[in-house]
Design an enzyme around this catalytic site. Structure first.
Site, PDB file in Angstrom:
ATOM      1  N   LYS A  13      23.455  63.510  67.719  1.00 63.41           N
ATOM      2  CA  LYS A  13      24.589  63.090  68.567  1.00 63.41           C
ATOM      3  C   LYS A  13      25.931  63.470  67.922  1.00 63.41           C
ATOM      4  O   LYS A  13      26.825  63.972  68.593  1.00 63.41           O
ATOM      5  CB  LYS A  13      24.559  61.569  68.812  1.00 63.41           C
ATOM      6  CG  LYS A  13      23.328  61.078  69.536  1.00 63.41           C
ATOM      7  CD  LYS A  13      23.409  59.598  69.858  1.00 63.41           C
ATOM      8  CE  LYS A  13      23.392  58.693  68.634  1.00 63.41           C
ATOM      9  NZ  LYS A  13      22.114  58.708  67.887  1.00 63.41           N
ATOM     10  N   ARG A  88      24.489  50.722  72.671  1.00 67.49           N
ATOM     11  CA  ARG A  88      23.192  50.702  71.992  1.00 67.49           C
ATOM     12  C   ARG A  88      22.259  49.649  72.588  1.00 67.49           C
ATOM     13  O   ARG A  88      21.102  49.571  72.189  1.00 67.49           O
ATOM     14  CB  ARG A  88      23.376  50.282  70.534  1.00 67.49           C
ATOM     15  CG  ARG A  88      23.832  51.292  69.516  1.00 67.49           C
ATOM     16  CD  ARG A  88      22.789  52.267  69.089  1.00 67.49           C
ATOM     17  NE  ARG A  88      22.577  52.442  67.681  1.00 67.49           N
ATOM     18  CZ  ARG A  88      23.354  53.103  66.825  1.00 67.49           C
ATOM     19  NH1 ARG A  88      24.479  53.631  67.201  1.00 67.49           N
ATOM     20  NH2 ARG A  88      22.995  53.239  65.573  1.00 67.49           N
ATOM     21  N   ARG A 127      19.017  63.880  55.099  1.00 69.91           N
ATOM     22  CA  ARG A 127      20.442  63.890  55.448  1.00 69.91           C
ATOM     23  C   ARG A 127      21.263  63.270  54.316  1.00 69.91           C
ATOM     24  O   ARG A 127      20.851  62.303  53.693  1.00 69.91           O
ATOM     25  CB  ARG A 127      20.646  63.088  56.732  1.00 69.91           C
ATOM     26  CG  ARG A 127      22.066  63.077  57.225  1.00 69.91           C
ATOM     27  CD  ARG A 127      22.108  62.934  58.719  1.00 69.91           C
ATOM     28  NE  ARG A 127      22.189  61.536  59.124  1.00 69.91           N
ATOM     29  CZ  ARG A 127      22.405  61.149  60.387  1.00 69.91           C
ATOM     30  NH1 ARG A 127      22.517  62.040  61.356  1.00 69.91           N
ATOM     31  NH2 ARG A 127      22.471  59.884  60.690  1.00 69.91           N
ATOM     32  N   ARG A 162      22.838  57.643  52.554  1.00 71.70           N
ATOM     33  CA  ARG A 162      23.256  56.338  53.071  1.00 71.70           C
ATOM     34  C   ARG A 162      22.205  55.289  52.771  1.00 71.70           C
ATOM     35  O   ARG A 162      21.020  55.578  52.773  1.00 71.70           O
ATOM     36  CB  ARG A 162      23.459  56.435  54.600  1.00 71.70           C
ATOM     37  CG  ARG A 162      24.788  56.989  54.978  1.00 71.70           C
ATOM     38  CD  ARG A 162      24.905  57.365  56.431  1.00 71.70           C
ATOM     39  NE  ARG A 162      24.291  56.458  57.393  1.00 71.70           N
ATOM     40  CZ  ARG A 162      24.307  56.678  58.712  1.00 71.70           C
ATOM     41  NH1 ARG A 162      24.912  57.739  59.207  1.00 71.70           N
ATOM     42  NH2 ARG A 162      23.726  55.839  59.538  1.00 71.70           N
ATOM     43  N   ARG A 173      15.204  51.375  61.879  1.00 71.58           N
ATOM     44  CA  ARG A 173      16.218  51.816  62.856  1.00 71.58           C
ATOM     45  C   ARG A 173      15.553  52.450  64.074  1.00 71.58           C
ATOM     46  O   ARG A 173      16.003  52.263  65.205  1.00 71.58           O
ATOM     47  CB  ARG A 173      17.195  52.813  62.213  1.00 71.58           C
ATOM     48  CG  ARG A 173      18.240  52.123  61.346  1.00 71.58           C
ATOM     49  CD  ARG A 173      18.974  53.103  60.477  1.00 71.58           C
ATOM     50  NE  ARG A 173      19.832  54.007  61.197  1.00 71.58           N
ATOM     51  CZ  ARG A 173      20.244  55.187  60.722  1.00 71.58           C
ATOM     52  NH1 ARG A 173      19.830  55.605  59.540  1.00 71.58           N
ATOM     53  NH2 ARG A 173      21.053  55.939  61.428  1.00 71.58           N
TER      54      ARG A 173
HETATM   55  P1  AMP Z   1      24.887  55.188  63.353  1.00 68.82           P
HETATM   56  O1  AMP Z   1      25.695  55.965  62.370  1.00 68.82           O
HETATM   57  O2  AMP Z   1      25.349  55.374  64.774  1.00 68.82           O
HETATM   58  O3  AMP Z   1      23.398  55.399  63.213  1.00 68.82           O
HETATM   59  O4  AMP Z   1      25.163  53.633  63.055  1.00 68.82           O
HETATM   60  C1  AMP Z   1      24.856  53.079  61.799  1.00 68.82           C
HETATM   61  C2  AMP Z   1      24.662  51.584  61.937  1.00 68.82           C
HETATM   62  O5  AMP Z   1      25.861  50.983  62.454  1.00 68.82           O
HETATM   63  C3  AMP Z   1      23.570  51.161  62.907  1.00 68.82           C
HETATM   64  O6  AMP Z   1      22.279  51.156  62.306  1.00 68.82           O
HETATM   65  C4  AMP Z   1      24.040  49.751  63.276  1.00 68.82           C
HETATM   66  O7  AMP Z   1      23.790  48.822  62.221  1.00 68.82           O
HETATM   67  C5  AMP Z   1      25.550  49.923  63.356  1.00 68.82           C
HETATM   68  N1  AMP Z   1      26.002  50.333  64.710  1.00 68.82           N
HETATM   69  C6  AMP Z   1      26.589  51.505  65.076  1.00 68.82           C
HETATM   70  N2  AMP Z   1      26.869  51.513  66.387  1.00 68.82           N
HETATM   71  C7  AMP Z   1      26.451  50.325  66.878  1.00 68.82           C
HETATM   72  C8  AMP Z   1      26.439  49.728  68.185  1.00 68.82           C
HETATM   73  N3  AMP Z   1      26.947  50.375  69.253  1.00 68.82           N
HETATM   74  N4  AMP Z   1      25.922  48.484  68.303  1.00 68.82           N
HETATM   75  C9  AMP Z   1      25.440  47.805  67.252  1.00 68.82           C
HETATM   76  N5  AMP Z   1      25.382  48.309  65.996  1.00 68.82           N
HETATM   77  C10 AMP Z   1      25.896  49.559  65.804  1.00 68.82           C
END
Ligand code: AMP
Length: 216
Positions: A13, A88, A127, A162, A173
């Site tokens: 994404k 999400r 990554r 990370r 996740r």
């Molecule tokens: P990402 O980089 O998008 O994978 O986000 C990393 C982490 O941030 C996720 O595993 C969640 O803990 C949190 N996070 C990011 N976006 C959201 C969202 N829209 N709703 C809830 N948690 C989020």
């Protein structure tokens, strides 16, 4: 363009969003990047979000909606935006629908990027991310390593794995994605906004989106 990018963690994404912003000056809005920046800066939001993120759990909807309500009203969103990692959950999608109606904004579509699970797992385990919250450049130890090991090409900060990209956090996740986020595909299908692309590389996704929007 005003798009939602759907897809599991590791579906690409962020990469697709960066390529699309170059086309018409739309901005990428990544809730993950915003939250990681807040954690590193030690803000109240960061302190609240940190535990959820480390475990690979979703941060509560109320925190996320607070961020998005402000962010979507910033002037740089006028040219368009690409929502990367938001919504999400179904409650977030419903709240977004209300928020957009209130702000008089119409979405073009929700793009679902479909990538097989084994490809996703391999991508996420390899990554690496620049730890500078202002940069957060993405590398891959196999396919796109930084020129100097462990150092970001763009800003010279450390490139790290990370905490939520250990094998354990990744499978958590992905399970969270299947349970909470995958139902959004049906939600946007009903809204008449869904565009699904099966693609292993980001250029193919971008070309599909351009074609659908009549930009190619
Ligand atoms: P990402 O980089 O998008 O994978 O986000 C990393 C982490 O941030 C996720 O595993 C969640 O803990 C949190 N996070 C990011 N976006 C959201 C969202 N829209 N709703 C809830 N948690 C989020």
């Amino acid at each position: 363009m005003k798009l939602i990018l759907l897809g599991a963690p590791g579906a690409g994404k962020g990469t697709v969003a960066k390529l699309l912003t170059a086309i018409d000056g739309s901005v990428q809005i990544s809730t993950g990047d915003i939250l990681r920046g807040a954690v590193q800066a030690g803000t109240d939001l960061g302190k609240e979000a940190e535990g959820f993120m480390k475990r690979g759990d979703l941060v509560p909807d109320s925190l996320i909606m607070g961020i998005m309500e402000k962010r979507l009203q910033e002037p740089d969103c006028e040219k368009g935006f690409l929502l990367d990692g938001f919504p999400r959950t179904i409650p977030q999608a419903e709240a977004l629908k209300e928020l957009l109606a209130k702000l008089n904004i119409t979405l073009d579509m929700a793009v679902d990027i479909q990538v097989p699970r084994d490809v996703i797992l391999d991508r996420l385990c390899t990554r690496r991310t620049c730890e500078n919250p202002e940069c957060q450049a993405i590398y891959n130890v196999k396919s796109n390593p930084p020129q100097k090991e462990g150092i970001c090409d763009k800003c010279g900060s450390r490139v790290i794995q990370r905490e939520d990209e250990t094998e354990e956090a990744i499978s958590h996740r992905l399970a969270t994605y299947n349970e909470k986020t995958a139902p959004l595909i049906g939600f946007y299908e009903k809204e008449g906004l869904l565009f699904s692309v099966e693609a292993l590389n980001s250029d193919a996704v971008v070309n599909g989106v351009k074609e659908k929007l009549g930009l190619s």
